[in-house]
Every structure is written in C-alpha cells, then in structure tokens.
Design a protein around this motif. Structure first.
Motif, PDB file in Angstrom:
ATOM      1  N   ALA A  34       0.846  -1.193   0.000  1.00 59.42           N
ATOM      2  CA  ALA A  34       0.000   0.000   0.000  1.00 59.42           C
ATOM      3  C   ALA A  34       0.881   1.243   0.000  1.00 59.42           C
ATOM      4  O   ALA A  34       1.953   1.253   0.606  1.00 59.42           O
ATOM      5  N   GLU A  35       0.394   2.281  -0.692  1.00 61.63           N
ATOM      6  CA  GLU A  35       1.178   3.536  -0.683  1.00 61.63           C
ATOM      7  C   GLU A  35       1.016   4.260   0.654  1.00 61.63           C
ATOM      8  O   GLU A  35       1.894   5.015   1.063  1.00 61.63           O
ATOM      9  N   LYS A  46       1.088  -1.557  19.077  1.00 63.18           N
ATOM     10  CA  LYS A  46       1.379  -0.158  18.742  1.00 63.18           C
ATOM     11  C   LYS A  46       0.932   0.138  17.313  1.00 63.18           C
ATOM     12  O   LYS A  46       0.780  -0.773  16.505  1.00 63.18           O
ATOM     13  N   ALA A  47       0.766   1.425  17.005  1.00 66.82           N
ATOM     14  CA  ALA A  47       0.402   1.814  15.636  1.00 66.82           C
ATOM     15  C   ALA A  47       1.687   2.027  14.831  1.00 66.82           C
ATOM     16  O   ALA A  47       2.742   2.332  15.397  1.00 66.82           O
ATOM     17  N   TRP A  48       1.585   1.834  13.514  1.00 64.82           N
ATOM     18  CA  TRP A  48       2.723   2.144  12.632  1.00 64.82           C
ATOM     19  C   TRP A  48       2.288   3.288  11.726  1.00 64.82           C
ATOM     20  O   TRP A  48       1.443   3.130  10.855  1.00 64.82           O
ATOM     21  N   HIS A  49       2.872   4.461  11.997  1.00 66.32           N
ATOM     22  CA  HIS A  49       2.541   5.678  11.253  1.00 66.32           C
ATOM     23  C   HIS A  49       2.939   5.466   9.785  1.00 66.32           C
ATOM     24  O   HIS A  49       4.098   5.171   9.502  1.00 66.32           O
ATOM     25  N   SER A  50       1.966   5.592   8.861  1.00 66.53           N
ATOM     26  CA  SER A  50       2.223   5.203   7.468  1.00 66.53           C
ATOM     27  C   SER A  50       1.805   6.284   6.482  1.00 66.53           C
ATOM     28  O   SER A  50       0.866   6.101   5.684  1.00 66.53           O
ATOM     29  N   PRO A  51       2.462   7.465   6.501  1.00 70.23           N
ATOM     30  CA  PRO A  51       2.058   8.538   5.574  1.00 70.23           C
ATOM     31  C   PRO A  51       2.254   8.134   4.112  1.00 70.23           C
ATOM     32  O   PRO A  51       3.257   7.509   3.762  1.00 70.23           O
ATOM     33  N   ALA A  52       1.276   8.507   3.267  1.00 69.64           N
ATOM     34  CA  ALA A  52       1.267   8.066   1.866  1.00 69.64           C
ATOM     35  C   ALA A  52       2.511   8.523   1.110  1.00 69.64           C
ATOM     36  O   ALA A  52       2.939   9.675   1.223  1.00 69.64           O
ATOM     37  N   GLY A  53       3.105   7.590   0.374  1.00 72.13           N
ATOM     38  CA  GLY A  53       4.217   7.903  -0.522  1.00 72.13           C
ATOM     39  C   GLY A  53       5.560   8.105   0.169  1.00 72.13           C
ATOM     40  O   GLY A  53       6.558   8.403  -0.484  1.00 72.13           O
ATOM     41  N   LYS A  54       5.603   7.986   1.486  1.00 71.59           N
ATOM     42  CA  LYS A  54       6.842   8.287   2.217  1.00 71.59           C
ATOM     43  C   LYS A  54       7.608   7.041   2.614  1.00 71.59           C
ATOM     44  O   LYS A  54       8.817   7.066   2.815  1.00 71.59           O
ATOM     45  N   GLY A  55       6.851   5.944   2.784  1.00 71.47           N
ATOM     46  CA  GLY A  55       7.510   4.707   3.230  1.00 71.47           C
ATOM     47  C   GLY A  55       7.105   3.543   2.353  1.00 71.47           C
ATOM     48  O   GLY A  55       6.158   3.636   1.552  1.00 71.47           O
ATOM     49  N   LEU A  56       7.808   2.450   2.509  1.00 71.53           N
ATOM     50  CA  LEU A  56       7.444   1.216   1.816  1.00 71.53           C
ATOM     51  C   LEU A  56       6.693   0.361   2.836  1.00 71.53           C
ATOM     52  O   LEU A  56       7.256   0.002   3.879  1.00 71.53           O
ATOM     53  N   TYR A  57       5.419   0.098   2.543  1.00 69.72           N
ATOM     54  CA  TYR A  57       4.578  -0.676   3.467  1.00 69.72           C
ATOM     55  C   TYR A  57       4.084  -1.903   2.729  1.00 69.72           C
ATOM     56  O   TYR A  57       3.332  -1.770   1.739  1.00 69.72           O
ATOM     57  N   PHE A  58       4.500  -3.059   3.156  1.00 68.47           N
ATOM     58  CA  PHE A  58       4.024  -4.259   2.453  1.00 68.47           C
ATOM     59  C   PHE A  58       4.065  -5.478   3.355  1.00 68.47           C
ATOM     60  O   PHE A  58       4.717  -5.480   4.410  1.00 68.47           O
ATOM     61  N   SER A  59       3.348  -6.528   2.898  1.00 66.30           N
ATOM     62  CA  SER A  59       3.321  -7.795   3.632  1.00 66.30           C
ATOM     63  C   SER A  59       3.562  -8.915   2.634  1.00 66.30           C
ATOM     64  O   SER A  59       2.909  -8.973   1.590  1.00 66.30           O
ATOM     65  N   LEU A  60       4.506  -9.769   2.961  1.00 68.72           N
ATOM     66  CA  LEU A  60       4.874 -10.903   2.114  1.00 68.72           C
ATOM     67  C   LEU A  60       4.281 -12.170   2.739  1.00 68.72           C
ATOM     68  O   LEU A  60       4.503 -12.447   3.922  1.00 68.72           O
ATOM     69  N   ASP A 165       9.876   0.550  -5.699  1.00 73.45           N
ATOM     70  CA  ASP A 165       9.625  -0.692  -6.458  1.00 73.45           C
ATOM     71  C   ASP A 165      10.856  -1.595  -6.407  1.00 73.45           C
ATOM     72  O   ASP A 165      10.748  -2.805  -6.197  1.00 73.45           O
ATOM     73  N   ASN A 166      12.010  -0.989  -6.614  1.00 71.94           N
ATOM     74  CA  ASN A 166      13.246  -1.783  -6.603  1.00 71.94           C
ATOM     75  C   ASN A 166      13.530  -2.343  -5.212  1.00 71.94           C
ATOM     76  O   ASN A 166      13.902  -3.509  -5.055  1.00 71.94           O
ATOM     77  N   LEU A 167      13.307  -1.513  -4.183  1.00 69.17           N
ATOM     78  CA  LEU A 167      13.517  -1.990  -2.803  1.00 69.17           C
ATOM     79  C   LEU A 167      12.590  -3.165  -2.506  1.00 69.17           C
ATOM     80  O   LEU A 167      12.998  -4.173  -1.931  1.00 69.17           O
ATOM     81  N   LEU A 168      11.326  -3.031  -2.933  1.00 70.96           N
ATOM     82  CA  LEU A 168      10.339  -4.084  -2.659  1.00 70.96           C
ATOM     83  C   LEU A 168      10.801  -5.415  -3.261  1.00 70.96           C
ATOM     84  O   LEU A 168      10.823  -6.450  -2.571  1.00 70.96           O
TER      85      LEU A 168
END
Ligand code: BTN
Length: 251
Positions: A34-35, A46-60, A165-168
């Motif tokens: 998700a962006e 705890k919550a994970w602050h996830s502002p759009a476009g700033k971090g890489l947020y994903f689940s494998l 994308d490359n990091l992911l």
C-alpha cells in the motif's frame, strides 16, 4: 520469478489484508503493498505511522517448510535479509535490535511484524505474513512528533531517493533466499549474521515482562532459538521471548 503483487493506494493494514488472502489460499511469495495505511500495525499493539508515498509498506505471504517451533525465527531471518539489502544497495552500516527493528545511526528505520497461522494440522495450510514498514522518503517533519529523535529514513541517511519498487523486489527476493537457507541449513548461519549487527549486545537493558514486571540486565545476545538472553544484577540469566526492550537510562 514473476511475483503477484496486490497494490493498493490506501488500505487499513497490509498485514490484515494479506492474512485474509492467505486464509483464502494465496500462494507463497504473494505481496500486499500500500502507498499509505490508515491503521498500520506495529508490535505489541502499537500503531505504525504510514504517511502516503513516504515509506514502503508491504506484507509478504510465506509458506516455509518449517516446523511450528521454528516460525518465530522468521522475524530475525527477515531482519538479516533487510540489513543485507540496505548494506549492499545503499552502502549503509546497519544495526539490528532484537527482535524486529532495523537501525541506522542509532535510529529506527524499519520494523517487522510477523503474524502466523500455524494451528492447522495440514502442512499446506500453515503460513506467515511478514509485514515490513521501511522509512524511505521521510523527512523530519513526516514523523510523528514523539518519534523525531528516534526515527530515520533512507533519504535522511543518504540524501538519495531510492526507488520503492526496486527496494520491494530486492527485499522480497532476499527474504526468500534467507528463508530457504533457514529451511536447508537451520538457524545457525542466520544467527551468526544477525549477531554481527546486534546493537544491544553487552548493553544494560530494561524490559517489561508479559506479566508487567520491570527487569534490568545486560544483554548476552539471542540464543539458538532466537530468544534474547539477559543477565540481571543477581547473575540470573533470563530468556526473553517477547516484550518491549529499551536501553536502561542508568547505563
Ligand atoms: C514494529 O516495528 O512494531 C513493526 C512495524 C511493522 C509495520 C508494517 S507496515 C506494513 C505492515 N502492515 C502493518 O499493518 N504493519 C506492517
């Protein structure tokens, strides 16, 4: 390998959606990304602050050939995989904080939340969802005020705007490589690589046990099962399975 990626602009939590997909039969290697997340989850509620476009947020989603007792080792295995990507791709000096944090220059840059379903008797039904939040493009003002002194990003550390994308792709491939190693060679080579980057080794720690007791002691590093060993002032060796660990202010 062509990887199936479920890409979302915004959702509640990639871990939540990936867990549902895995229960419905999603394959090993599928990713939910998700962006931005509205209810990003961290460890210990705890919550994970996830502002759009700033971090890489994903689940494998992974379905490793491991016995149930080895599933907790997935988080440390993932930590080592991410450390190696950040070292090789970004030339960074990476530290690991037991059990699930990745640090750069003494500040947290990435967290891992692994959630598993191992209760079923059928081997094919078991899975783990490895959730990763990596601070990539955050600048100081993008962090929650409470985190500005303790969090960092790849941009802040290197001045470079790395491609998410490359990091992911690189991180997923490296996690799978390390999980195959765990399946074939056991935990020992992972532990060896992990300990080289352990930022708590020899430090005086304070942690809150699951029944609310505060204990202080010196970290002896993780053991062969991935539990953290801590020796208290009386010389008693504690085996910490989970809990919130911090450096004691009296160090
Ligand atoms: C932690 O350090 O406490 C773990 C943080 C894990 C955050 C990631 S972001 C992607 C995935 N989805 C979530 O809701 N959490 C994980």
């Amino acid at each position: 390998m062509k990887r199936k990626i479920h890409h979302h602009i915004s959702l509640t939590s990639t871990n939540k959606i990936a867990f549902k997909l895995a229960l419905q039969g999603a394959s090993d290697g599928e990713v939910v990304r998700a962006e931005g997340q509205k209810c990003g989850r961290g460890r210990l509620g705890k919550a994970w602050h996830s502002p759009a476009g700033k971090g890489l947020y994903f689940s494998l989603i992974v379905r490793p050939r491991l016995v149930n007792e080895d599933y907790p080792k997935i988080t440390m295995t993932t930590g080592l995989a991410i450390a190696q990507v950040l070292e090789n791709l970004c030339g960074l000096d990476v530290q690991l904080k037991w059990p699930n944090d990745i640090f750069l220059s003494g500040k947290k840059c990435c967290g891992i939340l692994t959630e598993a379903s191992v209760t079923s008797s059928g081997e094919g039904d078991r899975f783990a969802v490895i959730g990763i939040g990596l601070n990539v493009l955050m600048e100081e003002q993008d962090f929650d005020q409470a985190l500005t002194d303790s969090a960092t990003s790849l941009l802040l550390e290197t001045g470079i705007r790395y491609s998410m994308d490359n990091l992911l792709m690189t991180i997923c491939d490296e996690i799978e490589y390390h999980l195959t190693k765990l399946e074939n060679e056991g935990f020992s080579p992972i532990l060896q690589g992990w300990k080289k980057r352990d930022c708590l080794q020899g430090r005086l720690l304070r942690w809150v046990t699951n029944n609310g007791k505060v204990v202080e002691g010196v970290s002896q590093g993780p053991n062969k099962d991935g539990c953290l060993l801590v020796r208290d002032r009386e010389g008693i060796l504690h085996q910490v399975i989970s809990g919130d660990i911090s450096i004691a202010s009296s160090e």
